[in-house]
Design an enzyme around this catalytic site. Structure first.
Site, PDB file in Angstrom:
ATOM      1  N   GLY A  11      11.212   8.759  -1.288  1.00  0.00           N
ATOM      2  CA  GLY A  11      10.114   9.564  -0.732  1.00  0.00           C
ATOM      3  C   GLY A  11      10.448  10.027   0.676  1.00  0.00           C
ATOM      4  N   GLU A 103      13.869   0.796  -0.599  1.00  0.00           N
ATOM      5  CA  GLU A 103      14.424  -0.229  -1.493  1.00  0.00           C
ATOM      6  C   GLU A 103      15.314   0.337  -2.600  1.00  0.00           C
ATOM      7  OE1 GLU A 103      10.260  -0.452  -4.056  1.00  0.00           O
ATOM      8  OE2 GLU A 103      11.928  -1.785  -4.470  1.00  0.00           O
ATOM      9  N   ILE A 127       7.422   4.642   4.616  1.00  0.00           N
ATOM     10  CA  ILE A 127       6.108   4.502   5.247  1.00  0.00           C
ATOM     11  C   ILE A 127       5.467   3.193   4.817  1.00  0.00           C
ATOM     12  CG2 ILE A 127       5.737   7.001   5.415  1.00  0.00           C
ATOM     13  CD1 ILE A 127       3.606   6.577   3.148  1.00  0.00           C
ATOM     14  N   ASP A 128       5.960   2.617   3.707  1.00  0.00           N
ATOM     15  CA  ASP A 128       5.348   1.371   3.203  1.00  0.00           C
ATOM     16  C   ASP A 128       5.706   0.145   4.042  1.00  0.00           C
ATOM     17  OD1 ASP A 128       4.348   2.930   1.200  1.00  0.00           O
ATOM     18  OD2 ASP A 128       5.433   1.972  -0.437  1.00  0.00           O
ATOM     19  N   ARG A 267     -18.136   7.353  -2.855  1.00  0.00           N
ATOM     20  CA  ARG A 267     -17.184   8.460  -2.991  1.00  0.00           C
ATOM     21  C   ARG A 267     -15.761   7.971  -2.715  1.00  0.00           C
ATOM     22  NH1 ARG A 267     -19.346  13.640  -2.607  1.00  0.00           N
ATOM     23  NH2 ARG A 267     -21.529  13.578  -3.186  1.00  0.00           N
ATOM     24  N   HIS A 273      -0.079  12.291  -0.170  1.00  0.00           N
ATOM     25  CA  HIS A 273       1.113  12.664   0.605  1.00  0.00           C
ATOM     26  C   HIS A 273       0.808  13.124   2.027  1.00  0.00           C
ATOM     27  CE1 HIS A 273       2.574  12.683  -3.574  1.00  0.00           C
ATOM     28  NE2 HIS A 273       3.617  12.144  -3.002  1.00  0.00           N
ATOM     29  N   GLN A 275      -0.210  11.312   4.124  1.00  0.00           N
ATOM     30  CA  GLN A 275       0.278  10.178   4.933  1.00  0.00           C
ATOM     31  C   GLN A 275       1.759  10.275   5.261  1.00  0.00           C
ATOM     32  OE1 GLN A 275      -1.538   6.361   3.001  1.00  0.00           O
ATOM     33  NE2 GLN A 275      -1.715   8.038   1.556  1.00  0.00           N
ATOM     34  N   ARG A 276       2.498  11.040   4.473  1.00  0.00           N
ATOM     35  CA  ARG A 276       3.948  11.107   4.665  1.00  0.00           C
ATOM     36  C   ARG A 276       4.386  12.366   5.396  1.00  0.00           C
ATOM     37  NH1 ARG A 276       6.098   9.348  -1.067  1.00  0.00           N
ATOM     38  NH2 ARG A 276       6.919  11.456  -1.163  1.00  0.00           N
TER      39      ARG A 276
END
Ligand code: F6P
Length: 343
Positions: A11, A103, A127-128, A267, A273, A275-276
């Site tokens: 990603g 990874e 980002i994880d 809601r 995405h 976030q990236r």
């Protein structure tokens, strides 16, 4: 002149371009030349390259994504993939490779080293923030800040409309984004993949808040979180080239349950995405720059099969093998801090 190849896999992530820029700038000073490999491991399998010189890396420090392109191609899943990678490495005239990834990408890098393509150095990104042997991966800080801002914004609507808002954030196996953004954004409930969701507990928290006059709640859930009740499963989803399920949907399922059980309008906002994307934070730019420079130093010192890493405030190097052995999941001490605000 020795030639270094650079690829970015998996990603995309804010900070990839600063690593590329730093590695190239440092490497040029050290007398190396560079070749860009397009679209991660796919570029090595299919011999797809691009020039990488001082002009190409100029003006990219603040840009999100990766100028090299990326993919989730796994050469070990391609017919003759290993041999093609080895042949193309030679054809490209490379003496070393910098593989920037998470990874999966670094797992492939580690395997290639074992399979005889030894001159590889890894740079951790995601980002994880779930790679072992490094305290932080670049991209995480940017994602964390984006999610925190989104939670702040969602608070406005939750409060004004007296709603429960479920915010689904990324985090496949590890809930670092959820837990830290939950703490930073003042979430009322934070749910992570490491701890199965107890739906009754979630609804109790929301109901208790209402009974003390707080008639809105923000629930942050990592996309990889799962219900403790095995009967409450999500639909089957598609797999990517590394065999991972394409996640998404837990927010919707959770919101449905909360509304059904509490009667409060609920809601969902799936940040996905967003976030990236976009410019990396200053923290990520500095970290990425330091890692890119260290990667070239490792190549110069012929320290291959290693990954650059941040430990404390120092940039160090660690065996690639160790970094991909197991994922770095959320420290439960941190999760318990988030939980204080659910009570
Ligand atoms: O590995 C980073 C990550 O953002 C995960 O949190 C998420 O599950 C995955 O990538 C999504 O990947 P893609 O954009 O390929 O669907």
């Amino acid at each position: 002149m020795e030639r270094i190849g650079i690829l970015t896999g998996g990603g995309d992530c804010p900070g990839l371009n600063p690593v590329i820029r730093a590695a190239v700038r440092k490497g040029l000073l050290e007398g190396y030349e560079f070749l860009g490999i397009k679209d991660g491991w796919k570029g090595l399998v299919e011999n797809m390259t691009m020039p990488l010189d001082i002009n190409v890396v100029s003006g990219i420090l603040h840009k999100g994504g990766t100028i090299l392109g990326t993919s989730r191609t796994n050469p070990y899943k391609k017919e003759g993939g290993l041999q093609r990678v080895k042949d193309n490495f030679k054809k490209m005239g490379l003496s070393a490779l910098i593989a920037i990834g998470g990874e999966d990408t670094l797992g492939v890098a580690s395997k290639l080293v074992d399979d005889g393509l030894t001159n590889i150095v890894g740079v951790p990104k995601t980002i994880d923030n779930d790679l072992s042997s490094t305290d932080y991966t670049f991209g995480f800080d940017t994602a964390l800040n984006i999610v925190t801002e989104c939670i702040d914004r969602l608070h406005s609507t939750a409060e004004s409309h007296h709603r429960v808002i479920v915010v689904e954030v990324m985090g496949r196996h590890a809930g670092w984004i959820a837990v830290e953004a939950g703490i930073a954004g003042g979430a009322d409930v934070t749910l992570i993949p490491e701890v199965p969701i107890n739906i009754e507990e979630v609804c109790n928290t929301v109901t208790k808040r209402h009974s003390r006059g707080k008639n809105f709640s923000i629930v942050v859930v990592a996309e990889g979180a799962q219900f403790a009740d095995k009967g409450m499963v999500l639909q089957e989803q598609k797999l990517d080239a590394f065999g991972h399920v394409r996640l998404g949907g837990i927010g919707e399922a959770l919101a449905g349950e909360i509304e059904k059980r509490t009667g409060f309008e609920t809601r969902v906002s799936v940040l996905g995405h967003i976030q990236r994307g976009g410019a990396p934070t200053a923290f990520d730019r500095v970290l990425a720059t330091r890692l890119g420079i260290k990667a070239v130093e490792l190549i110069k010192g012929k320290k291959f099969g290693r990954m650059v890493a941040l430990q404390g405030i120092k940039v160090v190097d660690v065996p690639l093998k160790d970094a991909v052995k197991e994922l770095k999941t959320v420290d439960l001490e941190l999760y318990n801090i988030a939980k204080v605000f659910s009570l």
